[in-house]
Design a protein around this motif. Structure first.
Motif, PDB file in Angstrom:
ATOM      1  N   SER A   1     -46.922  66.651  18.217  1.00 46.92           N
ATOM      2  CA  SER A   1     -45.647  66.559  18.931  1.00 46.92           C
ATOM      3  C   SER A   1     -45.560  67.489  20.142  1.00 46.92           C
ATOM      4  O   SER A   1     -44.811  67.214  21.081  1.00 46.92           O
ATOM      5  CB  SER A   1     -44.488  66.840  17.977  1.00 46.92           C
ATOM      6  OG  SER A   1     -44.586  68.154  17.437  1.00 46.92           O
ATOM      7  N   VAL A   2     -46.336  68.577  20.150  1.00 45.58           N
ATOM      8  CA  VAL A   2     -46.292  69.511  21.274  1.00 45.58           C
ATOM      9  C   VAL A   2     -46.703  68.828  22.578  1.00 45.58           C
ATOM     10  O   VAL A   2     -46.273  69.232  23.669  1.00 45.58           O
ATOM     11  CB  VAL A   2     -47.191  70.733  20.997  1.00 45.58           C
ATOM     12  CG1 VAL A   2     -48.659  70.350  20.945  1.00 45.58           C
ATOM     13  CG2 VAL A   2     -46.946  71.816  22.033  1.00 45.58           C
ATOM     14  N   LEU A   3     -47.511  67.757  22.489  1.00 49.46           N
ATOM     15  CA  LEU A   3     -47.947  67.036  23.683  1.00 49.46           C
ATOM     16  C   LEU A   3     -46.801  66.263  24.330  1.00 49.46           C
ATOM     17  O   LEU A   3     -46.886  65.881  25.509  1.00 49.46           O
ATOM     18  CB  LEU A   3     -49.076  66.060  23.330  1.00 49.46           C
ATOM     19  CG  LEU A   3     -50.382  66.669  22.808  1.00 49.46           C
ATOM     20  CD1 LEU A   3     -51.337  65.559  22.393  1.00 49.46           C
ATOM     21  CD2 LEU A   3     -51.022  67.552  23.869  1.00 49.46           C
ATOM     22  N   PHE A   4     -45.731  66.029  23.567  1.00 50.15           N
ATOM     23  CA  PHE A   4     -44.640  65.186  24.045  1.00 50.15           C
ATOM     24  C   PHE A   4     -43.328  65.947  24.250  1.00 50.15           C
ATOM     25  O   PHE A   4     -42.430  65.458  24.945  1.00 50.15           O
ATOM     26  CB  PHE A   4     -44.407  64.040  23.060  1.00 50.15           C
ATOM     27  CG  PHE A   4     -45.631  63.212  22.807  1.00 50.15           C
ATOM     28  CD1 PHE A   4     -45.942  62.149  23.642  1.00 50.15           C
ATOM     29  CD2 PHE A   4     -46.490  63.493  21.761  1.00 50.15           C
ATOM     30  CE1 PHE A   4     -47.072  61.384  23.430  1.00 50.15           C
ATOM     31  CE2 PHE A   4     -47.626  62.735  21.531  1.00 50.15           C
ATOM     32  CZ  PHE A   4     -47.922  61.677  22.376  1.00 50.15           C
ATOM     33  N   THR A   5     -43.222  67.120  23.663  1.00 49.09           N
ATOM     34  CA  THR A   5     -41.969  67.872  23.712  1.00 49.09           C
ATOM     35  C   THR A   5     -41.598  68.269  25.144  1.00 49.09           C
ATOM     36  O   THR A   5     -42.416  68.813  25.886  1.00 49.09           O
ATOM     37  CB  THR A   5     -42.082  69.137  22.839  1.00 49.09           C
ATOM     38  OG1 THR A   5     -42.362  68.746  21.490  1.00 49.09           O
ATOM     39  CG2 THR A   5     -40.772  69.920  22.852  1.00 49.09           C
ATOM     40  N   ASN A   6     -40.367  67.914  25.524  1.00 50.60           N
ATOM     41  CA  ASN A   6     -39.806  68.268  26.830  1.00 50.60           C
ATOM     42  C   ASN A   6     -40.621  67.723  28.002  1.00 50.60           C
ATOM     43  O   ASN A   6     -40.691  68.346  29.065  1.00 50.60           O
ATOM     44  CB  ASN A   6     -39.663  69.790  26.958  1.00 50.60           C
ATOM     45  CG  ASN A   6     -38.622  70.173  28.000  1.00 50.60           C
ATOM     46  OD1 ASN A   6     -37.629  69.477  28.193  1.00 50.60           O
ATOM     47  ND2 ASN A   6     -38.846  71.273  28.696  1.00 50.60           N
ATOM     48  N   ARG A   7     -41.226  66.546  27.811  1.00 51.61           N
ATOM     49  CA  ARG A   7     -42.035  65.940  28.864  1.00 51.61           C
ATOM     50  C   ARG A   7     -41.578  64.493  29.105  1.00 51.61           C
ATOM     51  O   ARG A   7     -40.866  63.903  28.295  1.00 51.61           O
ATOM     52  CB  ARG A   7     -43.520  65.973  28.482  1.00 51.61           C
ATOM     53  CG  ARG A   7     -44.000  67.364  28.117  1.00 51.61           C
ATOM     54  CD  ARG A   7     -45.473  67.401  27.807  1.00 51.61           C
ATOM     55  NE  ARG A   7     -46.274  67.454  29.024  1.00 51.61           N
ATOM     56  CZ  ARG A   7     -47.611  67.386  29.039  1.00 51.61           C
ATOM     57  NH1 ARG A   7     -48.271  67.236  27.901  1.00 51.61           N
ATOM     58  NH2 ARG A   7     -48.267  67.446  30.181  1.00 51.61           N
ATOM     59  N   THR A   8     -42.002  63.920  30.232  1.00 51.77           N
ATOM     60  CA  THR A   8     -41.688  62.535  30.559  1.00 51.77           C
ATOM     61  C   THR A   8     -42.833  61.641  30.097  1.00 51.77           C
ATOM     62  O   THR A   8     -43.985  61.842  30.509  1.00 51.77           O
ATOM     63  CB  THR A   8     -41.476  62.359  32.074  1.00 51.77           C
ATOM     64  OG1 THR A   8     -40.319  63.100  32.467  1.00 51.77           O
ATOM     65  CG2 THR A   8     -41.267  60.890  32.421  1.00 51.77           C
ATOM     66  N   ILE A   9     -42.506  60.684  29.251  1.00 56.00           N
ATOM     67  CA  ILE A   9     -43.510  59.821  28.641  1.00 56.00           C
ATOM     68  C   ILE A   9     -43.342  58.402  29.180  1.00 56.00           C
ATOM     69  O   ILE A   9     -42.232  57.867  29.199  1.00 56.00           O
ATOM     70  CB  ILE A   9     -43.374  59.784  27.097  1.00 56.00           C
ATOM     71  CG1 ILE A   9     -43.133  61.188  26.525  1.00 56.00           C
ATOM     72  CG2 ILE A   9     -44.596  59.114  26.474  1.00 56.00           C
ATOM     73  CD1 ILE A   9     -44.217  62.185  26.824  1.00 56.00           C
ATOM     74  N   LEU A  10     -44.438  57.777  29.582  1.00 52.69           N
ATOM     75  CA  LEU A  10     -44.451  56.370  29.979  1.00 52.69           C
ATOM     76  C   LEU A  10     -45.301  55.607  28.974  1.00 52.69           C
ATOM     77  O   LEU A  10     -46.480  55.928  28.786  1.00 52.69           O
ATOM     78  CB  LEU A  10     -45.033  56.204  31.381  1.00 52.69           C
ATOM     79  CG  LEU A  10     -45.356  54.761  31.811  1.00 52.69           C
ATOM     80  CD1 LEU A  10     -44.103  53.897  31.852  1.00 52.69           C
ATOM     81  CD2 LEU A  10     -46.078  54.752  33.162  1.00 52.69           C
ATOM     82  N   GLU A  11     -44.698  54.601  28.334  1.00 53.73           N
ATOM     83  CA  GLU A  11     -45.471  53.764  27.415  1.00 53.73           C
ATOM     84  C   GLU A  11     -45.729  52.419  28.072  1.00 53.73           C
ATOM     85  O   GLU A  11     -44.808  51.744  28.519  1.00 53.73           O
ATOM     86  CB  GLU A  11     -44.741  53.566  26.086  1.00 53.73           C
ATOM     87  CG  GLU A  11     -45.571  52.745  25.099  1.00 53.73           C
ATOM     88  CD  GLU A  11     -44.925  52.571  23.733  1.00 53.73           C
ATOM     89  OE1 GLU A  11     -45.528  51.875  22.897  1.00 53.73           O
ATOM     90  OE2 GLU A  11     -43.827  53.119  23.514  1.00 53.73           O
ATOM     91  N   LEU A  12     -46.999  52.015  28.103  1.00 56.32           N
ATOM     92  CA  LEU A  12     -47.398  50.726  28.652  1.00 56.32           C
ATOM     93  C   LEU A  12     -47.450  49.686  27.538  1.00 56.32           C
ATOM     94  O   LEU A  12     -47.974  49.957  26.451  1.00 56.32           O
ATOM     95  CB  LEU A  12     -48.776  50.834  29.317  1.00 56.32           C
ATOM     96  CG  LEU A  12     -48.923  51.874  30.435  1.00 56.32           C
ATOM     97  CD1 LEU A  12     -50.362  51.909  30.933  1.00 56.32           C
ATOM     98  CD2 LEU A  12     -47.961  51.580  31.583  1.00 56.32           C
TER      99      LEU A  12
END
Length: 364
Positions: free
Chosen positions: A173-184
């Protein structure tokens, strides 16, 4: 006394409507051993063993509390009552429970027969709900198609790679916390909704290109308590938004849906997204779309204002090794480095170990 672990296994797999037609028991209308492909039969093996374990418990004790516990944690569970799987699925499941109970020569349980009678009066709907219990204990409920191919697309059902990617994301989860995620190619939204509920991203961008998928995706996002648009409330409470966000973190991400066609998307469109992380699940099943996907990844490598390339992770079910290796070869040709990440040692969302699932990290 009911076995909590056994009942929980039934609950997780039932609410997610794991395929019953591949289970190796002779239930009319639900399939027989060997009637499906080997992989499909494997998906039913864990629950078949659970049914064997259930039968052993029932034979060992005349008390019906275990069976009633299974009934109330599956067919009569509040999630199932409010957002039910298909009527046929529930009928087949309940019929098998009744047969297991009758095999013990115990007294009939009226509640089992009454529940089945109610199900038999229901009309089948073209869509159904599936509720996935995440490793954190939170749930994601989705409206999905009953057919693998519906409306000219396979994007209206949740595939195993999406479950695998969600579990991997929760573990990392640290890779995603407080970041902008784009799912294709996000389909009906399982992976993204799971990440939004458990990993606390700052912003999550769901993207697909099929109109039917985008419509169903939007409905599922709202169903799970999220608000579309850049001005999401800081914390969603209660059930004012569909299912509500019970059990979710107070840091609710900004959520948006983007229509992205990999073959025609422009660099200008991508500059508006500014993703820190790119993810995708089950998007390399067809050799014909690999070139478009590689082109999309190349455009995304230069889409950030700070000049940094986004991180990228792609989960796949390897159905055809040649297609999978073609994707890797095209990555090499485009100068995109990649590495295979370690596999899961166990799975909560999948009913058995899936050796043909993988997650690739890409270095754009």
């Amino acid at each position: 006394m009911a076995e909590p672990d056994l009942v929980l296994r039934f609950q997780r797999r039932f609410l997610a409507a794991r395929q019953l037609r591949s289970f190796p028991w002779p239930v009319r209308g639900c399939g027989r051993p060997g009637s499906g492909a080997g992989a499909a039969a494997g998906r039913g093996l864990a629950l078949f063993r659970a049914f064997q374990e259930l039968e052993q418990h029932l034979r060992a004790s005349p008390d019906s509390s275990l069976l009633l516990d299974v009934l109330h944690k599956t067919v009569l569970h509040p999630l199932c009552v409010k957002y039910p799987p298909s009527s046929k699925y529930r009928q087949c499941f309940l019929t098998q429970l009744i047969r297991k109970h009758e095999a013990t020569a115990a007294e009939p349980l009226d509640e089992l027969y009454e529940t089945l009678a109610e199900l038999l009066r229901e009309e089948e709907c073209p869509a159904c709900y599936k509720s996935y219990i995440l490793p954190t204990g939170e749930s994601v409920t989705l409206s999905e198609s009953l057919a693998i191919v519906s409306g000219g697309t396979t994007g209206l059902v949740t595939w195993d790679a999406a479950l695998h990617l969600a579990e991997w994301a929760v573990e990392n989860s640290v890779l995603f916390t407080n970041r902008t995620i784009l799912e294709l190619g996000c389909g009906v939204g399982f992976t993204g909704i799971a990440i939004c509920k458990t990993c606390r991203p700052k912003r999550y961008i769901f993207s697909d290109c099929h109109p039917c998928v985008l419509h169903q995706l939007t409905q599922n996002i709202l169903l799970n308590g999220f608000t579309l648009g850049p001005d999401s409330a800081p914390c969603i409470q209660g059930e004012s938004q569909g299912q509500g966000a019970a059990g979710t973190s107070c840091q609710v991400p900004q959520v948006m849906v983007a229509e992205l066609d990999w073959g025609s998307v422009t660099q200008r469109q991508l500059l508006d997204l500014q993703p820190d992380v790119i993810i995708a699940a089950d998007v390399i099943y067809d050799p014909e779309i690999i070139v478009a996907l590689i082109g999309m990844l190349e455009k995304l490598s230069t889409c950030r204002a700070d000049g940094k390339s986004p991180e990228a992770y792609i989960a796949s079910t390897i159905r055809n090794p040649d297609t999978y290796h073609l994707f890797q070869a095209q990555l090499d040709k485009a100068g995109i480095r990649w590495q295979l990440l370690p596999a899961h040692s166990s799975s909560t969302l999948l009913s058995d170990v899936q050796p043909n699932l993988s997650v690739l990290q890409l270095f754009l």
